[in-house]
Design a protein around this motif. Structure first.
Motif, PDB file in Angstrom:
ATOM      1  N   PHE A  30      -0.859  -5.732  54.146  1.00 49.55           N
ATOM      2  CA  PHE A  30      -0.541  -4.261  53.683  1.00 49.55           C
ATOM      3  C   PHE A  30      -1.582  -3.431  54.221  1.00 49.55           C
ATOM      4  O   PHE A  30      -2.660  -3.501  54.525  1.00 49.55           O
ATOM      5  N   GLU A  31      -0.867  -2.256  54.832  1.00 47.78           N
ATOM      6  CA  GLU A  31      -1.646  -1.025  55.339  1.00 47.78           C
ATOM      7  C   GLU A  31      -2.165  -0.242  54.205  1.00 47.78           C
ATOM      8  O   GLU A  31      -1.501  -0.177  53.230  1.00 47.78           O
ATOM      9  N   VAL A  32      -3.369   0.313  54.324  1.00 51.58           N
ATOM     10  CA  VAL A  32      -3.820   1.267  53.268  1.00 51.58           C
ATOM     11  C   VAL A  32      -4.211   2.582  53.815  1.00 51.58           C
ATOM     12  O   VAL A  32      -4.431   2.606  54.973  1.00 51.58           O
ATOM     13  N   PRO A  33      -3.791   3.559  53.110  1.00 52.29           N
ATOM     14  CA  PRO A  33      -4.140   4.735  53.669  1.00 52.29           C
ATOM     15  C   PRO A  33      -5.308   5.286  54.057  1.00 52.29           C
ATOM     16  O   PRO A  33      -6.384   4.514  53.318  1.00 52.29           O
ATOM     17  N   PRO A  34      -5.679   6.082  54.827  1.00 50.16           N
ATOM     18  CA  PRO A  34      -6.949   6.463  55.316  1.00 50.16           C
ATOM     19  C   PRO A  34      -8.016   6.867  54.194  1.00 50.16           C
ATOM     20  O   PRO A  34      -9.409   6.667  54.190  1.00 50.16           O
ATOM     21  N   TYR A  35      -7.566   7.362  53.305  1.00 55.94           N
ATOM     22  CA  TYR A  35      -8.398   8.188  52.115  1.00 55.94           C
ATOM     23  C   TYR A  35      -8.765   6.995  51.177  1.00 55.94           C
ATOM     24  O   TYR A  35      -9.722   7.182  50.355  1.00 55.94           O
ATOM     25  N   VAL A  36      -8.431   5.606  51.165  1.00 56.49           N
ATOM     26  CA  VAL A  36      -8.897   4.612  50.308  1.00 56.49           C
ATOM     27  C   VAL A  36     -10.201   4.527  50.667  1.00 56.49           C
ATOM     28  O   VAL A  36     -11.044   3.996  49.559  1.00 56.49           O
ATOM     29  N   PHE A  37     -10.866   4.425  51.836  1.00 56.03           N
ATOM     30  CA  PHE A  37     -12.129   4.125  52.039  1.00 56.03           C
ATOM     31  C   PHE A  37     -13.096   5.189  51.973  1.00 56.03           C
ATOM     32  O   PHE A  37     -14.445   5.076  52.285  1.00 56.03           O
ATOM     33  N   LEU A  38     -12.727   6.463  51.396  1.00 53.14           N
ATOM     34  CA  LEU A  38     -13.673   7.433  51.103  1.00 53.14           C
ATOM     35  C   LEU A  38     -14.657   7.157  50.148  1.00 53.14           C
ATOM     36  O   LEU A  38     -14.201   6.643  49.026  1.00 53.14           O
ATOM     37  N   GLU A  40     -17.282   8.612  47.019  1.00 53.50           N
ATOM     38  CA  GLU A  40     -17.111   9.176  45.872  1.00 53.50           C
ATOM     39  C   GLU A  40     -17.355  10.878  46.255  1.00 53.50           C
ATOM     40  O   GLU A  40     -16.375  11.683  45.738  1.00 53.50           O
ATOM     41  N   GLU A  41     -18.222  11.191  46.946  1.00 59.78           N
ATOM     42  CA  GLU A  41     -18.453  12.498  47.273  1.00 59.78           C
ATOM     43  C   GLU A  41     -17.359  13.124  48.022  1.00 59.78           C
ATOM     44  O   GLU A  41     -16.826  14.342  47.785  1.00 59.78           O
ATOM     45  N   ASP A  42     -16.798  12.257  49.108  1.00 55.19           N
ATOM     46  CA  ASP A  42     -15.851  12.853  50.027  1.00 55.19           C
ATOM     47  C   ASP A  42     -14.552  12.959  49.084  1.00 55.19           C
ATOM     48  O   ASP A  42     -13.754  13.836  49.333  1.00 55.19           O
ATOM     49  N   THR A  43     -14.405  11.833  48.157  1.00 51.49           N
ATOM     50  CA  THR A  43     -13.198  12.056  47.422  1.00 51.49           C
ATOM     51  C   THR A  43     -13.093  13.168  46.710  1.00 51.49           C
ATOM     52  O   THR A  43     -12.025  13.961  46.286  1.00 51.49           O
ATOM     53  N   LYS A  44     -14.352  13.579  45.944  1.00 50.43           N
ATOM     54  CA  LYS A  44     -14.350  14.720  45.034  1.00 50.43           C
ATOM     55  C   LYS A  44     -14.008  16.133  45.984  1.00 50.43           C
ATOM     56  O   LYS A  44     -13.221  17.088  45.498  1.00 50.43           O
ATOM     57  N   PHE A  45     -14.551  16.049  47.251  1.00 52.59           N
ATOM     58  CA  PHE A  45     -14.373  17.129  47.915  1.00 52.59           C
ATOM     59  C   PHE A  45     -12.786  17.220  48.451  1.00 52.59           C
ATOM     60  O   PHE A  45     -12.169  18.552  48.397  1.00 52.59           O
ATOM     61  N   LEU A  50      -7.532  20.217  47.771  1.00 51.48           N
ATOM     62  CA  LEU A  50      -6.255  20.218  47.444  1.00 51.48           C
ATOM     63  C   LEU A  50      -5.895  21.151  46.129  1.00 51.48           C
ATOM     64  O   LEU A  50      -4.932  21.901  46.196  1.00 51.48           O
ATOM     65  N   ARG A  51      -6.931  21.045  45.183  1.00 56.35           N
ATOM     66  CA  ARG A  51      -6.814  21.821  44.144  1.00 56.35           C
ATOM     67  C   ARG A  51      -6.861  23.150  44.627  1.00 56.35           C
ATOM     68  O   ARG A  51      -6.216  24.298  43.855  1.00 56.35           O
ATOM     69  N   ALA A  52      -7.766  23.612  45.600  1.00 60.70           N
ATOM     70  CA  ALA A  52      -7.793  25.018  46.057  1.00 60.70           C
ATOM     71  C   ALA A  52      -6.536  25.335  46.997  1.00 60.70           C
ATOM     72  O   ALA A  52      -6.865  26.369  47.706  1.00 60.70           O
ATOM     73  N   ARG A  53      -5.668  24.525  47.306  1.00 58.72           N
ATOM     74  CA  ARG A  53      -4.500  24.871  48.130  1.00 58.72           C
ATOM     75  C   ARG A  53      -5.122  24.876  49.550  1.00 58.72           C
ATOM     76  O   ARG A  53      -4.524  25.671  50.316  1.00 58.72           O
ATOM     77  N   GLY A  54      -6.099  24.213  49.798  1.00 61.55           N
ATOM     78  CA  GLY A  54      -6.722  24.213  51.260  1.00 61.55           C
ATOM     79  C   GLY A  54      -7.515  25.523  51.572  1.00 61.55           C
ATOM     80  O   GLY A  54      -7.934  25.683  52.857  1.00 61.55           O
ATOM     81  N   ASN A  55      -7.776  26.248  50.526  1.00 66.56           N
ATOM     82  CA  ASN A  55      -8.395  27.433  50.984  1.00 66.56           C
ATOM     83  C   ASN A  55     -10.122  27.177  50.708  1.00 66.56           C
ATOM     84  O   ASN A  55     -10.760  27.275  49.572  1.00 66.56           O
ATOM     85  N   LEU A  56     -10.614  27.277  51.932  1.00 71.97           N
ATOM     86  CA  LEU A  56     -12.051  27.006  52.109  1.00 71.97           C
ATOM     87  C   LEU A  56     -12.968  28.055  51.416  1.00 71.97           C
ATOM     88  O   LEU A  56     -13.850  27.826  50.843  1.00 71.97           O
ATOM     89  N   GLU A  58     -12.121  29.696  48.746  1.00 71.61           N
ATOM     90  CA  GLU A  58     -12.280  29.614  47.344  1.00 71.61           C
ATOM     91  C   GLU A  58     -13.068  28.363  46.896  1.00 71.61           C
ATOM     92  O   GLU A  58     -13.767  28.562  46.071  1.00 71.61           O
ATOM     93  N   ILE A  59     -13.169  27.603  48.017  1.00 72.43           N
ATOM     94  CA  ILE A  59     -14.195  26.301  47.676  1.00 72.43           C
ATOM     95  C   ILE A  59     -15.942  26.975  47.806  1.00 72.43           C
ATOM     96  O   ILE A  59     -16.633  26.690  47.280  1.00 72.43           O
TER      97      ILE A  59
END
Length: 129
Positions: A30-38, A40-45, A50-56, A58-59
């Motif tokens: 099975f292939e896994v998507p690239p974000y699976v290996f991020l 915790e800090e990267d995942t939070k970012f 995404l919640r900021a709709r890509g608006n840096l 706003e972040i």
């Protein structure tokens, strides 16, 4: 989940999926998507991005972290995930790299790597003509 073998460093492969509740097992490769290996800090970012709709901007407002530091983090995430930015405006992205470097948001080595990547990976940093 380990992204790479701790012994040889080659990518790990998912071979089995299991439902604990029903004891159903599916075997294969099975292939896994690239974000699976991020981490915790990267995942939070990524979730905040995404919640900021890509608006840096706003972040930046929410976190107090400078725009170019966030942009550098985004570039590192793209690289970590093996993704190529869609951005085709090479001059503005090069200017961003130099700005990040000047503001000491990235190291010289990171700046060189980003510029090489954008220029097609030429060893000496020059664009092939």
């Amino acid at each position: 989940m380990l992204p790479r073998c701790p012994i040889c460093g080659k990518p790990m492969v998912v071979k089995e999926l299991k439902c604990e509740e029903h004891d159903v097992i599916v075997r294969g490769t099975f292939e896994v998507p690239p974000y699976v290996f991020l981490d915790e800090e990267d995942t939070k970012f990524v979730l905040m991005f995404l919640r900021a709709r890509g608006n840096l901007k706003e972040i930046e407002r929410l976190t107090g972290i400078g725009y170019f530091a966030l942009r550098g983090k985004l570039e590192r995430l793209l690289e970590k995930m093996g993704l190529t930015p869609i951005d085709t405006d090479e001059e503005s992205t090069e200017a961003d790299v130099f700005r990040l470097l000047k503001e000491k948001k990235i190291t010289v080595e990171e700046a060189i790597a980003l510029l090489k990547k954008r220029r097609g990976g030429e060893e000496d940093g020059r664009v092939a003509k």
